[in-house]
Motif scaffolding. Structure first.
Motif, PDB file in Angstrom:
ATOM      1  N   GLY A  22       0.805  -1.212   0.000  1.00 29.65           N
ATOM      2  CA  GLY A  22       0.000   0.000   0.000  1.00 29.65           C
ATOM      3  C   GLY A  22       0.839   1.263   0.000  1.00 29.65           C
ATOM      4  N   LYS A  23       2.170   1.092  -0.026  1.00 29.20           N
ATOM      5  CA  LYS A  23       3.059   2.256   0.086  1.00 29.20           C
ATOM      6  C   LYS A  23       2.814   3.283  -0.999  1.00 29.20           C
ATOM      7  CE  LYS A  23       7.973   3.501   0.261  1.00 29.20           C
ATOM      8  NZ  LYS A  23       9.364   2.996   0.215  1.00 29.20           N
ATOM      9  N   ASP A  24       2.773   2.838  -2.240  1.00 31.39           N
ATOM     10  CA  ASP A  24       2.602   3.770  -3.350  1.00 31.39           C
ATOM     11  C   ASP A  24       1.212   3.706  -3.965  1.00 31.39           C
ATOM     12  OD1 ASP A  24       5.281   4.673  -3.256  1.00 31.39           O
ATOM     13  OD2 ASP A  24       5.934   2.883  -4.335  1.00 31.39           O
ATOM     14  N   ALA A  25       0.352   2.834  -3.436  1.00 27.05           N
ATOM     15  CA  ALA A  25      -0.965   2.644  -4.041  1.00 27.05           C
ATOM     16  C   ALA A  25      -1.781   3.928  -4.036  1.00 27.05           C
ATOM     17  CB  ALA A  25      -1.720   1.532  -3.317  1.00 27.05           C
ATOM     18  N   GLY A  26      -1.739   4.659  -2.916  1.00 33.38           N
ATOM     19  CA  GLY A  26      -2.508   5.901  -2.835  1.00 33.38           C
ATOM     20  C   GLY A  26      -2.022   6.936  -3.822  1.00 33.38           C
ATOM     21  N   ARG A  27      -0.693   7.030  -3.983  1.00 35.31           N
ATOM     22  CA  ARG A  27      -0.140   8.014  -4.917  1.00 35.31           C
ATOM     23  C   ARG A  27      -0.507   7.665  -6.359  1.00 35.31           C
ATOM     24  NH1 ARG A  27       4.842   8.099  -7.335  1.00 35.31           N
ATOM     25  NH2 ARG A  27       5.559   6.380  -6.017  1.00 35.31           N
ATOM     26  N   VAL A  28      -0.460   6.381  -6.673  1.00 36.76           N
ATOM     27  CA  VAL A  28      -0.817   5.948  -8.023  1.00 36.76           C
ATOM     28  C   VAL A  28      -2.295   6.187  -8.287  1.00 36.76           C
ATOM     29  CG1 VAL A  28      -1.014   3.942  -9.539  1.00 36.76           C
ATOM     30  CG2 VAL A  28       1.038   4.267  -8.157  1.00 36.76           C
ATOM     31  N   ARG A  98       1.437   0.157 -19.062  1.00 39.94           N
ATOM     32  CA  ARG A  98       0.271   0.971 -18.706  1.00 39.94           C
ATOM     33  C   ARG A  98       0.640   2.455 -18.668  1.00 39.94           C
ATOM     34  NH1 ARG A  98      -1.280  -4.323 -18.968  1.00 39.94           N
ATOM     35  NH2 ARG A  98      -1.989  -5.256 -16.999  1.00 39.94           N
ATOM     36  N   ARG A  99       1.793   2.760 -18.112  1.00 35.42           N
ATOM     37  CA  ARG A  99       2.195   4.153 -17.887  1.00 35.42           C
ATOM     38  C   ARG A  99       2.343   4.961 -19.172  1.00 35.42           C
ATOM     39  NH1 ARG A  99       7.119   6.796 -17.444  1.00 35.42           N
ATOM     40  NH2 ARG A  99       7.159   8.567 -15.989  1.00 35.42           N
ATOM     41  N   PRO A 100       3.109   4.506 -20.188  1.00 31.05           N
ATOM     42  CA  PRO A 100       3.230   5.315 -21.407  1.00 31.05           C
ATOM     43  C   PRO A 100       1.900   5.513 -22.122  1.00 31.05           C
ATOM     44  CG  PRO A 100       4.247   3.141 -21.694  1.00 31.05           C
ATOM     45  CD  PRO A 100       3.974   3.303 -20.254  1.00 31.05           C
ATOM     46  N   ALA A 101       1.029   4.508 -22.083  1.00 27.52           N
ATOM     47  CA  ALA A 101      -0.279   4.654 -22.725  1.00 27.52           C
ATOM     48  C   ALA A 101      -1.066   5.785 -22.078  1.00 27.52           C
ATOM     49  CB  ALA A 101      -1.063   3.341 -22.637  1.00 27.52           C
ATOM     50  N   LEU A 102      -1.017   5.867 -20.747  1.00 33.34           N
ATOM     51  CA  LEU A 102      -1.789   6.882 -20.033  1.00 33.34           C
ATOM     52  C   LEU A 102      -1.219   8.286 -20.225  1.00 33.34           C
ATOM     53  CD1 LEU A 102      -2.637   4.981 -16.737  1.00 33.34           C
ATOM     54  CD2 LEU A 102      -4.191   5.644 -18.569  1.00 33.34           C
ATOM     55  N   ILE A 219       1.955  15.238 -12.880  1.00 32.80           N
ATOM     56  CA  ILE A 219       1.655  14.234 -11.854  1.00 32.80           C
ATOM     57  C   ILE A 219       1.833  12.823 -12.390  1.00 32.80           C
ATOM     58  CG2 ILE A 219      -0.202  13.281 -10.418  1.00 32.80           C
ATOM     59  CD1 ILE A 219      -1.249  16.140 -10.100  1.00 32.80           C
ATOM     60  N   ARG A 220       1.387  12.588 -13.604  1.00 31.60           N
ATOM     61  CA  ARG A 220       1.442  11.229 -14.159  1.00 31.60           C
ATOM     62  C   ARG A 220       2.859  10.777 -14.480  1.00 31.60           C
ATOM     63  NH1 ARG A 220      -3.783   9.368 -17.630  1.00 31.60           N
ATOM     64  NH2 ARG A 220      -5.067   9.014 -15.790  1.00 31.60           N
ATOM     65  N   ARG A 221       3.732  11.700 -14.773  1.00 37.74           N
ATOM     66  CA  ARG A 221       5.114  11.321 -15.082  1.00 37.74           C
ATOM     67  C   ARG A 221       5.806  10.695 -13.880  1.00 37.74           C
ATOM     68  NH1 ARG A 221       8.799  15.637 -17.867  1.00 37.74           N
ATOM     69  NH2 ARG A 221      10.168  13.805 -17.753  1.00 37.74           N
ATOM     70  N   LYS A 222       5.311  10.958 -12.672  1.00 39.67           N
ATOM     71  CA  LYS A 222       5.934  10.441 -11.459  1.00 39.67           C
ATOM     72  C   LYS A 222       5.418   9.056 -11.057  1.00 39.67           C
ATOM     73  CE  LYS A 222       6.792  15.046  -9.525  1.00 39.67           C
ATOM     74  NZ  LYS A 222       8.262  14.914  -9.506  1.00 39.67           N
TER      75      LYS A 222
END
Length: 444
Positions: A22-28, A98-102, A219-222
């Protein structure tokens, strides 16, 4: 094995279990929410403008009823384009990441929306104006076709087991926030005198897409790539043509997913885009009242989504979809009876209540759809299901307007249409709960 999907296994492809925390789940999930909020802001702007602007400024050679139908047809074009986006970005998301598509989808829709704000009217460039409007709407549709599926996939695949419902709900909150931003922006510019609103005021909400795009991209780049997708890369378990695999081996799941998503897509536009037009042109209510009703409904929707996201973890997203569909079917006629009273308070109550009940199913669409497809087909499967459902229901405002015209202004055919969509979604939820996929993941 279920007859609906005889060739699809109940689990993702074999391989080492993936540890998610859950460490990065909220940020994602927050990054997914920001992107979807921008996407839906851009997309909903078009719906509101189709109801009160485009019919007058871009289809001026038609009579009022025909102009409104033409504007709604243009609105529906975006839904036809969405499955194309699902194919393109589904392939990219399941093959490359997933990331580059978004990142591509959010840039694409932001630019297309901003350009609508710069588009000259029919009075300036003639028939080129509506043609360019359709082109930009197509680009919006293609971008949205790849956005939502990727956003919920990324959020769910970063979420710890047992907590997917709440994280899948956050991208869903982007829809009412997008509604708040778009309706709020239009509510403000509607305060301008009619001449100034028609001349330049309506363009401001579209032009706002440019600075919002910069924020979303930052935001999405991170955001990091999905750990499940990283595992697929290591195991080399990616499908060569994911969409083809979905149609070949998971067609039953695709149909169920489409059914479960119809109310959240089509029903929403009936109670916003169509109702705004119905209230202003047929009932003679003010544009400000109808737009403000959607603002209040959006606030209610946010609360419903957050609560239902948590509840889905306990009772299952399919069951909530079933309940939401049945409740929406029961409420369809009372909602339109209240709207038909022409009482401002009753109209606001009707729109808010109608959006609230259909949001029960919409709130858990992300959780349900992502668990209907194994990880190696997930981006494509979710995107195709959601956007094919959108393509089938995106013309509902157009169809509702046609029914209204043939019934002499009576709203009962539209309410009956909403009942039908609600029952289809209820069936999708009933079947979907029995077809959910279990990923090979453990919490940490």
């Amino acid at each position: 094995m279920n007859k609906l999907d005889a060739q699809t296994t109940p689990e993702s492809p074999p391989g080492a279990s993936v540890v998610v925390t859950g460490k990065d789940a909220g940020r994602v999930a927050f990054a997914a929410f920001v992107g979807t909020a921008l996407e839906w802001y851009d997309y909903f702007l078009f719906g509101t403008a189709a109801a009160i602007v485009f019919n007058r400024l871009y289809f001026t050679t038609l009579d009022p009823a025909a102009a409104t139908m033409a504007a709604f047809a243009t609105f529906g074009v975006g839904f036809v384009a969405r499955p194309v986006g699902a194919l393109i970005f589904g392939w990219l998301g399941d093959r490359i990441g997933r990331r580059p598509a978004l990142l591509i989808t959010v840039v694409m829709i932001g630019v297309a929306t901003g350009l609508i704000g710069l588009l000259p009217s029919f009075g300036t460039i003639g028939v080129a104006a509506p043609l360019l409007l359709v082109l930009l709407r197509l680009l919006q549709g293609i971008a949205v076709g790849g956005e939502w599926g990727g956003a919920v996939t990324l959020a769910v695949e970063h979420a710890p087991p047992g907590k997917r419902g709440r994280y899948a709900a956050l991208p869903q909150v982007g829809s009412p926030v997008g509604t708040l931003l778009s309706s709020g922006a239009f509510a403000l510019v509607l305060l301008l005198p009619d001449e100034q609103f028609d001349s330049w005021g309506w363009r401001l909400p579209f032009l706002l897409a440019f600075p919002l795009l910069v924020i979303a991209v930052y935001i999405r780049r991170k955001v990091e790539e999905s750990p499940l997708f990283d595992e697929l890369l290591k195991q080399d378990e990616r499908a060569k043509i994911p969409a083809l695999e979905v149609f070949r081996t998971a067609w039953g799941r695709l149909l169920v997913a489409m059914a479960s998503a119809m109310l959240g897509v089509g029903g929403f536009y009936v109670l916003t885009t169509f109702v705004i037009s119905y209230g202003t042109t047929t009932l003679g209510m003010s544009r400000g009242l109808m737009v403000n009703a959607t603002l209040i409904a959006a606030v209610v929707e946010i609360a419903v989504i957050l609560v239902m996201g948590r509840l889905a973890e306990r009772v299952g997203p399919g069951r909530l979809t079933l309940w939401g569909g049945l409740i929406s079917a029961v409420c369809a006629f009372p909602v339109f009876w209240l709207i038909d009273t022409r009482n401002p308070a009753a109209i606001v109550l009707a729109v808010a209540a109608g959006i609230a009940v259909l949001s029960v199913a919409y709130a858990v669409s992300g959780a349900l759809l992502t668990e209907l497809f194994p990880a190696h087909l997930r981006y494509s499967g979710v995107a195709l299901a959601y956007n094919l459902a959108g393509a089938l229901t995106g013309f509902l405002p157009f169809l509702a307007t046609a029914l209204l015209k043939t019934s002499g202004g009576a709203s009962w055919p539209v309410a009956l249409l909403l009942v039908g969509i609600s029952l289809i979604t209820a069936l999708g939820g009933f079947l979907g709960e029995r077809l959910r996929v279990k990923d090979n993941v453990v919490g940490a």
